[in-house]
Design a protein around this motif. Sequence first.
Motif, mmCIF file in Angstrom:
data_model
loop_
_atom_site.group_PDB
_atom_site.id
_atom_site.type_symbol
_atom_site.label_atom_id
_atom_site.label_comp_id
_atom_site.label_asym_id
_atom_site.label_seq_id
_atom_site.Cartn_x
_atom_site.Cartn_y
_atom_site.Cartn_z
ATOM 1 N N VAL A 77 0.713 -1.213 -0.148
ATOM 2 C CA VAL A 77 -0.153 -0.190 -0.002
ATOM 3 C C VAL A 77 0.896 1.155 0.047
ATOM 4 C CG1 VAL A 77 -1.824 -1.319 1.258
ATOM 5 C CG2 VAL A 77 -0.362 0.058 2.548
ATOM 6 N N GLY A 78 0.221 2.204 -0.162
ATOM 7 C CA GLY A 78 0.770 3.660 -0.346
ATOM 8 C C GLY A 78 0.465 4.581 1.055
ATOM 9 N N PRO A 79 0.811 5.754 1.142
ATOM 10 C CA PRO A 79 0.706 6.428 2.399
ATOM 11 C C PRO A 79 -0.739 6.698 2.732
ATOM 12 C CG PRO A 79 2.505 7.533 1.210
ATOM 13 C CD PRO A 79 1.889 6.242 0.251
ATOM 14 N N VAL A 80 -1.519 6.928 1.519
ATOM 15 C CA VAL A 80 -2.993 7.614 1.886
ATOM 16 C C VAL A 80 -4.038 6.018 2.465
ATOM 17 C CG1 VAL A 80 -5.278 7.858 0.909
ATOM 18 C CG2 VAL A 80 -3.162 8.933 -0.001
ATOM 19 N N GLU A 81 -3.497 4.879 1.846
ATOM 20 C CA GLU A 81 -4.179 3.861 2.441
ATOM 21 C C GLU A 81 -3.667 3.544 3.681
ATOM 22 O OE1 GLU A 81 -3.850 3.117 -2.162
ATOM 23 O OE2 GLU A 81 -2.597 4.056 -0.569
ATOM 24 N N ALA A 82 -2.356 3.601 3.968
ATOM 25 C CA ALA A 82 -1.851 3.361 5.290
ATOM 26 C C ALA A 82 -2.653 4.490 6.166
ATOM 27 C CB ALA A 82 -0.484 3.777 5.420
ATOM 28 N N LEU A 83 -2.856 5.778 6.056
ATOM 29 C CA LEU A 83 -3.791 6.413 7.049
ATOM 30 C C LEU A 83 -4.867 5.990 7.108
ATOM 31 C CD1 LEU A 83 -2.922 10.161 5.683
ATOM 32 C CD2 LEU A 83 -2.093 8.943 7.994
ATOM 33 N N ALA A 84 -5.873 5.292 6.283
ATOM 34 C CA ALA A 84 -6.928 4.729 6.285
ATOM 35 C C ALA A 84 -6.910 3.581 7.347
ATOM 36 C CB ALA A 84 -7.447 4.425 4.977
ATOM 37 N N ILE A 85 -5.956 2.661 7.111
ATOM 38 C CA ILE A 85 -5.723 1.541 7.864
ATOM 39 C C ILE A 85 -5.457 1.797 9.298
ATOM 40 C CG2 ILE A 85 -4.320 -0.454 8.467
ATOM 41 C CD1 ILE A 85 -4.033 -0.873 5.149
ATOM 42 N N GLY A 86 -4.599 2.778 9.404
ATOM 43 C CA GLY A 86 -4.377 3.204 10.832
ATOM 44 C C GLY A 86 -5.527 3.669 11.731
ATOM 45 N N THR A 87 -6.207 4.690 11.037
ATOM 46 C CA THR A 87 -7.358 5.435 11.654
ATOM 47 C C THR A 87 -8.486 4.463 11.956
ATOM 48 O OG1 THR A 87 -6.865 7.077 10.152
ATOM 49 C CG2 THR A 87 -8.924 7.013 11.389
ATOM 50 N N VAL A 88 -8.594 3.437 11.184
ATOM 51 C CA VAL A 88 -9.582 2.578 11.418
ATOM 52 C C VAL A 88 -9.183 1.479 12.427
ATOM 53 C CG1 VAL A 88 -11.180 0.459 10.565
ATOM 54 C CG2 VAL A 88 -10.749 2.464 9.127
ATOM 55 N N ALA A 89 -7.784 1.092 12.559
ATOM 56 C CA ALA A 89 -7.195 0.027 13.408
ATOM 57 C C ALA A 89 -7.483 0.471 14.759
ATOM 58 C CB ALA A 89 -5.841 -0.072 13.143
ATOM 59 N N GLY A 90 -7.053 2.182 14.972
ATOM 60 C CA GLY A 90 -7.285 2.449 16.288
ATOM 61 C C GLY A 90 -8.638 2.407 17.090
ATOM 62 N N ILE A 91 -9.633 2.777 16.198
ATOM 63 C CA ILE A 91 -10.943 2.335 16.790
ATOM 64 C C ILE A 91 -11.414 0.745 16.823
ATOM 65 C CG2 ILE A 91 -13.367 3.146 16.412
ATOM 66 C CD1 ILE A 91 -12.414 5.432 14.979
ATOM 67 N N LEU A 92 -11.184 0.172 15.716
ATOM 68 C CA LEU A 92 -11.642 -1.215 15.943
ATOM 69 C C LEU A 92 -10.834 -2.127 16.734
ATOM 70 C CD1 LEU A 92 -12.848 -3.638 14.196
ATOM 71 C CD2 LEU A 92 -10.645 -3.630 12.759
ATOM 72 N N CYS A 93 -9.703 -1.861 17.179
ATOM 73 C CA CYS A 93 -8.979 -2.620 18.073
ATOM 74 C C CYS A 93 -9.317 -2.172 19.420
ATOM 75 C CB CYS A 93 -7.399 -2.445 17.937
ATOM 76 S SG CYS A 93 -6.814 -3.223 16.359
ATOM 77 N N GLN A 94 -9.561 -0.979 19.444
ATOM 78 C CA GLN A 94 -10.085 -0.485 20.915
ATOM 79 C C GLN A 94 -11.269 -1.050 21.371
ATOM 80 O OE1 GLN A 94 -11.347 3.525 23.313
ATOM 81 N NE2 GLN A 94 -10.056 3.718 21.286
ATOM 82 N N GLU A 95 -12.449 -1.349 20.340
ATOM 83 C CA GLU A 95 -13.728 -1.964 20.493
ATOM 84 C C GLU A 95 -13.553 -3.305 20.675
ATOM 85 O OE1 GLU A 95 -16.917 -0.491 20.811
ATOM 86 O OE2 GLU A 95 -15.498 1.029 21.175
ATOM 87 N N ALA A 96 -12.591 -4.105 19.986
ATOM 88 C CA ALA A 96 -12.134 -5.443 20.363
ATOM 89 C C ALA A 96 -11.640 -5.613 21.791
ATOM 90 C CB ALA A 96 -11.334 -6.031 19.349
ATOM 91 N N VAL A 97 -10.906 -4.740 22.296
ATOM 92 C CA VAL A 97 -10.441 -4.934 23.679
ATOM 93 C C VAL A 97 -11.910 -4.755 24.477
ATOM 94 C CG1 VAL A 97 -9.543 -3.674 25.821
ATOM 95 C CG2 VAL A 97 -8.446 -3.718 23.486
ATOM 96 N N THR A 98 -12.800 -4.054 24.429
ATOM 97 C CA THR A 98 -14.065 -4.164 25.032
ATOM 98 C C THR A 98 -14.963 -5.216 25.007
ATOM 99 O OG1 THR A 98 -14.013 -1.475 24.803
ATOM 100 C CG2 THR A 98 -16.116 -2.602 25.510
ATOM 101 N N LEU A 99 -14.983 -5.820 23.829
ATOM 102 C CA LEU A 99 -15.542 -6.717 23.472
ATOM 103 C C LEU A 99 -15.074 -8.309 24.135
ATOM 104 C CD1 LEU A 99 -18.043 -8.107 21.717
ATOM 105 C CD2 LEU A 99 -16.364 -8.785 20.275
ATOM 106 N N ILE A 100 -13.706 -8.135 24.364
ATOM 107 C CA ILE A 100 -13.155 -9.621 24.845
ATOM 108 C C ILE A 100 -13.331 -9.407 26.392
ATOM 109 C CG2 ILE A 100 -10.924 -10.757 25.190
ATOM 110 C CD1 ILE A 100 -12.100 -10.837 22.402
ATOM 111 N N ARG A 101 -13.107 -7.906 26.928
ATOM 112 C CA ARG A 101 -13.017 -8.045 28.147
ATOM 113 C C ARG A 101 -14.421 -7.834 28.962
ATOM 114 N NH1 ARG A 101 -8.975 -2.873 29.633
ATOM 115 N NH2 ARG A 101 -7.017 -3.736 29.013
ATOM 116 N N ASN A 102 -15.266 -7.143 28.280
ATOM 117 C CA ASN A 102 -16.493 -7.007 29.137
ATOM 118 C C ASN A 102 -17.810 -7.578 28.365
ATOM 119 O OD1 ASN A 102 -15.177 -4.636 30.218
ATOM 120 N ND2 ASN A 102 -15.686 -3.183 28.805
ATOM 121 N N ILE A 103 -17.855 -8.022 27.252
ATOM 122 C CA ILE A 103 -18.920 -8.981 26.667
ATOM 123 C C ILE A 103 -18.348 -10.488 26.959
ATOM 124 C CG2 ILE A 103 -20.165 -9.535 24.751
ATOM 125 C CD1 ILE A 103 -20.646 -6.556 25.944
ATOM 126 N N PHE A 104 -17.335 -10.592 26.515
ATOM 127 C CA PHE A 104 -16.869 -12.173 26.688
ATOM 128 C C PHE A 104 -16.367 -12.573 27.945
ATOM 129 C CE2 PHE A 104 -16.460 -12.114 21.687
ATOM 130 C CZ PHE A 104 -17.843 -12.553 21.566
#
Length: 393
Positions: free
Chosen positions: A279-306
């Motif tokens: 990928v290039g820089p623009v795709e990298a920004l998109a991946i990183g921006t989504v990852a910060g939110i996605l992985c944080q929500e995954a933390v909540t899911l694993i800890r609090n729901i499961f």
Amino acid sequence: MNGADTAWIIVATALVLFMTLPGLALFYGGLVRARNVLSVFMHCYAIACLMSVLWLVAGYSIAFGSGTSGVWGGLDKMFLNGIDADTLAGTLPEVLFFAFQMTFAIITPALIVGAYVERIGFGFVLLFSALWMLLCYAPVVHWVWGGGFLADGGIFGDTGVRDFAGGIVVHETAGIAALILAVFLGPRRNRTTPPHNPGMVMIGAAMLWVGWFGFNGGSQLAADGGAAMAITVTHLSAAAASLSWALWEKIKFGRASLVGLVTGTIAGLASITPASGFVGPVEALAIGTVAGILCQEAVTLIRNIFKIDDTLDVFAVHGVGGIFGTIMIAVFGLGSWAAQLGSLAIVGVFTTVVTVALIFIVKAVTPLRADIEAETNGLDLAVHGERAYDMNS
């Protein structure tokens, strides 16, 4: 042999080792209670030593031997048989390629440490990590990077799976193994104690960030524009994920934390890893921006729901991040959907089966969980006879 390529991979090898020692050790160590920080250091350091020896003995041969079955590389390169300083792998001395890949074999089982800190038996850590690297990690390396059945010309046709630096090979395997171990171990008896040293966490994360340039940039195996682009997109994804994680914390909780900010860094790094060569820089920004939110929500899911005590969120950050980045390669049209999703599924099932089997085998030999007294008083003193902090000295 190409001198520039060789010089760069020598540096990259040092950088990837720097990720585990001291980066990952400090990152994980700062997140646990003060009475367990030395046990975390011990786990990371001992795994680094043990995996190095085992990679020489058989790991490298299983991953990169000349086996033609597509399933494993065989044992023809055990103890670097037939390889000397003049033997080449592409433009590199093969012994350097061996050393570079050895640092990946070190950090992958070391990532799993974050799932079981503060409550696991030390003997179990060593025996499980040894068998898991040889029987789970090394075969997957062969499938993806060693010309195995998931690579180009394998079961997915001329275009096999695209995993530049380890979204599947490193992060998916370690993340799934971590989650399974957390389930088998059960939760800590004290889950409410905050990280004892957030400053140490930040220092460790910063070291991981720097070391990741060797992890992703080195995976180009050449000193060229591809390596430069891999480093650039790695940095941008880490920066974007750090900011999006912190912003999402601010929106949800009213404030952003240092530990959250730097955990976002790791999420961005894990997510860009499989895609960093494509990928290039623009795709990298998109991946990183989504990852910060996605992985944080995954933390909540694993800890609090499961209600799974994956103590330092290995699956939510590394597992989810690596899987997400692997899928994004197909989203951006840079890889086959069938190859990306199919490989994730195959490796996921294989990792699950091998990990569960090894847990049953190893716990029959040595206890899985530390006893109640050791867990209460801390593994540092109970297991290793040392304290990280002596307030009387």
